[in-house]
Enzyme design. Structure first.
Site, short mmCIF file in Angstrom:
data_model
loop_
_atom_site.label_atom_id
_atom_site.label_comp_id
_atom_site.label_asym_id
_atom_site.label_seq_id
_atom_site.Cartn_x
_atom_site.Cartn_y
_atom_site.Cartn_z
N THR A 175 -16.98 -24.97 -37.11
CA THR A 175 -16.00 -24.76 -36.04
C THR A 175 -15.16 -26.01 -35.81
OG1 THR A 175 -15.85 -24.44 -33.64
CG2 THR A 175 -17.90 -25.36 -34.44
N ASP A 176 -13.97 -25.80 -35.26
CA ASP A 176 -13.11 -26.95 -34.88
C ASP A 176 -13.73 -27.78 -33.75
OD1 ASP A 176 -12.72 -25.18 -32.74
OD2 ASP A 176 -10.53 -25.05 -32.97
N GLU A 177 -14.70 -27.19 -33.04
CA GLU A 177 -15.29 -27.91 -31.90
C GLU A 177 -16.05 -29.16 -32.31
OE1 GLU A 177 -17.16 -25.75 -28.78
OE2 GLU A 177 -15.89 -24.02 -29.06
N TYR A 206 -23.66 -27.08 -27.99
CA TYR A 206 -23.31 -26.17 -29.10
C TYR A 206 -22.58 -26.94 -30.20
CZ TYR A 206 -20.19 -23.09 -31.77
OH TYR A 206 -19.48 -22.50 -32.79
N ALA A 212 -22.44 -30.09 -30.79
CA ALA A 212 -23.28 -31.11 -31.41
C ALA A 212 -24.23 -30.49 -32.43
CB ALA A 212 -24.07 -31.85 -30.33
N SER A 213 -24.74 -29.30 -32.10
CA SER A 213 -25.65 -28.62 -33.04
C SER A 213 -24.88 -28.21 -34.30
CB SER A 213 -26.26 -27.37 -32.40
OG SER A 213 -26.88 -27.71 -31.19
N LYS A 214 -23.66 -27.72 -34.11
CA LYS A 214 -22.86 -27.34 -35.27
C LYS A 214 -22.53 -28.58 -36.12
CE LYS A 214 -21.40 -23.88 -36.33
NZ LYS A 214 -22.02 -22.80 -37.18
N GLY A 230 -18.14 -30.92 -19.21
CA GLY A 230 -17.77 -31.41 -20.55
C GLY A 230 -16.70 -30.57 -21.22
P1 NAD Z 1 -22.09 -14.35 -32.86
O1 NAD Z 1 -22.82 -15.03 -31.76
O2 NAD Z 1 -21.25 -13.15 -32.55
O3 NAD Z 1 -23.11 -13.92 -34.00
C1 NAD Z 1 -24.14 -14.76 -34.46
C2 NAD Z 1 -25.04 -13.93 -35.36
O4 NAD Z 1 -26.06 -14.79 -35.88
C3 NAD Z 1 -25.75 -12.79 -34.62
O5 NAD Z 1 -25.72 -11.61 -35.38
C4 NAD Z 1 -27.18 -13.30 -34.47
O6 NAD Z 1 -28.15 -12.26 -34.40
C5 NAD Z 1 -27.33 -14.15 -35.73
N1 NAD Z 1 -28.35 -15.19 -35.59
C6 NAD Z 1 -28.49 -16.08 -34.56
N2 NAD Z 1 -29.56 -16.87 -34.77
C7 NAD Z 1 -30.08 -16.48 -35.98
C8 NAD Z 1 -31.19 -16.94 -36.75
N3 NAD Z 1 -31.97 -17.93 -36.33
N4 NAD Z 1 -31.43 -16.33 -37.94
C9 NAD Z 1 -30.64 -15.31 -38.37
N5 NAD Z 1 -29.61 -14.82 -37.67
C10 NAD Z 1 -29.32 -15.41 -36.49
O7 NAD Z 1 -21.23 -15.49 -33.55
P2 NAD Z 1 -19.76 -15.48 -34.17
O8 NAD Z 1 -18.77 -15.69 -33.10
O9 NAD Z 1 -19.64 -14.33 -35.09
O10 NAD Z 1 -19.83 -16.83 -35.01
C11 NAD Z 1 -20.28 -16.82 -36.37
C12 NAD Z 1 -20.18 -18.23 -36.93
O11 NAD Z 1 -18.82 -18.69 -36.83
C13 NAD Z 1 -21.00 -19.26 -36.16
O12 NAD Z 1 -21.56 -20.15 -37.09
C14 NAD Z 1 -20.00 -19.97 -35.26
O13 NAD Z 1 -20.41 -21.28 -34.99
C15 NAD Z 1 -18.77 -19.93 -36.14
N6 NAD Z 1 -17.47 -19.95 -35.44
C16 NAD Z 1 -17.20 -19.06 -34.43
C17 NAD Z 1 -15.94 -19.07 -33.82
C18 NAD Z 1 -15.58 -18.09 -32.74
O14 NAD Z 1 -14.51 -18.22 -32.15
N7 NAD Z 1 -16.40 -17.10 -32.43
C19 NAD Z 1 -14.98 -20.00 -34.23
C20 NAD Z 1 -15.29 -20.90 -35.24
C21 NAD Z 1 -16.53 -20.85 -35.85
O1 TDX Z 2 -15.47 -17.08 -18.26
C1 TDX Z 2 -14.80 -17.91 -18.90
N1 TDX Z 2 -13.74 -18.52 -18.27
C2 TDX Z 2 -12.96 -19.46 -18.88
O2 TDX Z 2 -12.01 -19.98 -18.28
C3 TDX Z 2 -15.10 -18.26 -20.25
C4 TDX Z 2 -16.24 -17.63 -20.98
C5 TDX Z 2 -14.29 -19.21 -20.86
N2 TDX Z 2 -13.27 -19.80 -20.21
C6 TDX Z 2 -12.44 -20.80 -20.91
C7 TDX Z 2 -13.25 -21.92 -21.55
C8 TDX Z 2 -12.43 -22.27 -22.78
O3 TDX Z 2 -11.43 -23.21 -22.44
O4 TDX Z 2 -11.81 -20.13 -22.01
C9 TDX Z 2 -11.77 -20.96 -23.18
C10 TDX Z 2 -12.49 -20.24 -24.30
O5 TDX Z 2 -13.86 -20.17 -23.97
P1 TDX Z 2 -14.94 -19.48 -24.94
O6 TDX Z 2 -14.50 -18.10 -25.27
O7 TDX Z 2 -16.29 -19.68 -24.35
O8 TDX Z 2 -14.74 -20.31 -26.30
P2 TDX Z 2 -14.87 -21.88 -26.61
O9 TDX Z 2 -15.70 -22.58 -25.63
O10 TDX Z 2 -13.49 -22.40 -26.85
O11 TDX Z 2 -15.70 -21.79 -28.00
C11 TDX Z 2 -15.36 -20.79 -28.98
O12 TDX Z 2 -14.56 -21.30 -30.00
C12 TDX Z 2 -15.15 -22.02 -31.02
C13 TDX Z 2 -16.58 -20.07 -29.54
O13 TDX Z 2 -17.41 -19.64 -28.50
C14 TDX Z 2 -17.32 -20.90 -30.52
O14 TDX Z 2 -18.39 -20.15 -31.12
C15 TDX Z 2 -16.40 -21.38 -31.57
O15 TDX Z 2 -17.05 -22.30 -32.41
#
Ligand code: NAD
Ligand code: TDX
Length: 336
Positions: A126-128, A150, A152-154, A275
């Site tokens: 992720t960009d985070e 989150y 930091a873990s990534k 944060g």
């Molecule tokens: P999500 O939370 O929708 O899905 C995560 C999936 O991983 C789920 O199906 C869950 O059951 C599975 N999972 C969790 N722990 C597991 C484990 N220990 N073993 C096997 N399966 C497990 O997540 P997402 O939004 O689809 O994100 C997918 C990937 O993309 C992640 O690595 C996330 O960091 C990355 N990412 C997400 C975004 C975003 O905006 N959502 C952006 C950039 C990167």
């Molecule tokens: O209830 C809310 N109110 C609000 O103002 C929530 C859930 C979020 N927000 C704000 C926080 C952020 O500035 O909206 C923005 C987006 O929040 P999230 O959807 O929680 O995303 P973000 O924290 O940016 O992280 C996401 O992008 C990168 C994904 O959850 C990550 O998995 C991915 O790596």
């Protein structure tokens, strides 16, 4: 080609499985997923009986289960690892499962790759991991300065991948994408949370001053970027993938309100996320040099996404209110 997709029952993973099966008629896909609260096999209902698709319920931290799946894939196959704990606010509530899955789970997968060999392992990041940037954009050489448990873990997972390339020369790559949106996103992330709250007649909790900026990437544009990096990227390299749609949260909120016929009275200003990163922005010229570009128009994609949640209430109603501890944590936070 055979693919092992870990975390394939989540938002991006399930979209990616659909993408692979649509684009490559001769491929086969093993989906390995623990089915945490975020994993949902309903995302894959339409392909359950496709002979090219199979599912294994398993944890990426479970060495024996991972080794078995990697052996089943075979040395000519490719792994794409989406499995992770992914919600920043949940990592603020309790970070243990984030460190466990996003770091240790990555290590377990890499050990299996080292032992049995595969053609390629692509790590979805992720960009985070770069942290927040007020102006300009991070490139792949920028330092990792994560600010949430989150992120930091990534970042920890990314560093383990890097080390297994440098030390063991494993065939690995990393992609770092910006915020995704689209169908099947769990209704805890801001876009599906706000849409579904409004459909339920509730308010939307906007954090702080609402001026934090995110760069929105349609999930299918993310999938095509992963495809390009996986098949054409150079081993050991990192590729940023961004949508080029930077918006303040308040802009996003007003757009969703307007589409659903609601006004400013539906916004609840709540305490800021601890944060809270101000702005994310990534320079994507490296993957663009591999001829990738995003295709979705953001406003059009967002309207389609809003319509998808409107048309699929059973999908989100079944999962939205399951996690009592998280709901309580949020309710207490908003009131502070
Ligand atoms: P999500 O939370 O929708 O899905 C995560 C999936 O991983 C789920 O199906 C869950 O059951 C599975 N999972 C969790 N722990 C597991 C484990 N220990 N073993 C096997 N399966 C497990 O997540 P997402 O939004 O689809 O994100 C997918 C990937 O993309 C992640 O690595 C996330 O960091 C990355 N990412 C997400 C975004 C975003 O905006 N959502 C952006 C950039 C990167
Ligand atoms: O209830 C809310 N109110 C609000 O103002 C929530 C859930 C979020 N927000 C704000 C926080 C952020 O500035 O909206 C923005 C987006 O929040 P999230 O959807 O929680 O995303 P973000 O924290 O940016 O992280 C996401 O992008 C990168 C994904 O959850 C990550 O998995 C991915 O790596």
């Amino acid at each position: 080609m055979k693919y092992l997709v870990t975390g394939g029952a989540g938002f991006i993973g399930s979209n990616f499985i659909h993408y692979l099966l649509d684009k490559y008629p001769d491929c086969s896909v093993i989906n390995f997923d623990k089915l945490t609260y975020a994993g949902n096999l309903a995302n894959l209902n339409d392909i359950q009986s496709d002979p090219r698709y199979s599912f294994i319920q398993g944890d990426i931290c479970d060495q024996a289960a991972v080794e078995k799946a990697v052996q089943q894939l075979g040395s000519a196959g490719m792994i794409v690892n989406f499995a992770a704990e992914t919600h920043v606010d949940r990592s603020i509530m309790a970070a243990g499962s984030f460190v466990q899955t996003d770091v240790y789970g990555t290590y377990t997968l890499l050990e299996a790759v080292k032992k049995y060999q595969v053609k390629r392992y692509l790590h979805i990041s992720t960009d985070e991991v770069y942290g927040s940037i007020n102006s300009g954009s991070f490139n792949e050489e920028s330092p990792l300065q994560p600010n949430s448990p989150y992120a930091a873990s990534k970042a920890g997972g990314d560093l383990v991948v890097r080390a297994y390339f440098k030390t063991f020369n494993l065939p690995v790559l990393i992609t770092r994408a910006s915020n995704n949106y689209g169908p099947y996103q769990y209704p805890e992330k801001v876009i599906p949370l706000f849409i579904t709250n409004l459909l339920e007649g509730k308010k939307v909790p906007l954090y702080g001053d609402g001026k934090n900026v995110r760069d929105w990437l349609h999930v299918m544009d993310h999938c095509s970027g992963i495809d390009v990096a996986l098949h054409q990227g150079q081993l050991g390299e990192v590729y940023n993938i961004g949508g080029g749609n930077e918006k303040e949260n308040v802009w996003l909120t007003n757009f969703i309100l307007q589409q659903l016929g609601k006004g400013a009275e539906s916004i609840e200003r709540v305490k800021d996320r601890p944060g809270h990163d101000r702005r994310y922005s990534v320079d994507c010229s490296k993957i663009r040099r591999l001829a990738w570009q995003p295709r979705f128009d953001f406003e059009k994609g967002l309207v389609e996404t809003i319509n998808w949640y409107k048309n699929n209430p059973q999908w989100w109603q079944e999962i939205k209110h399951k996690q009592a501890d998280y709901q309580e944590f949020q309710a207490a936070w908003y009131k502070k």
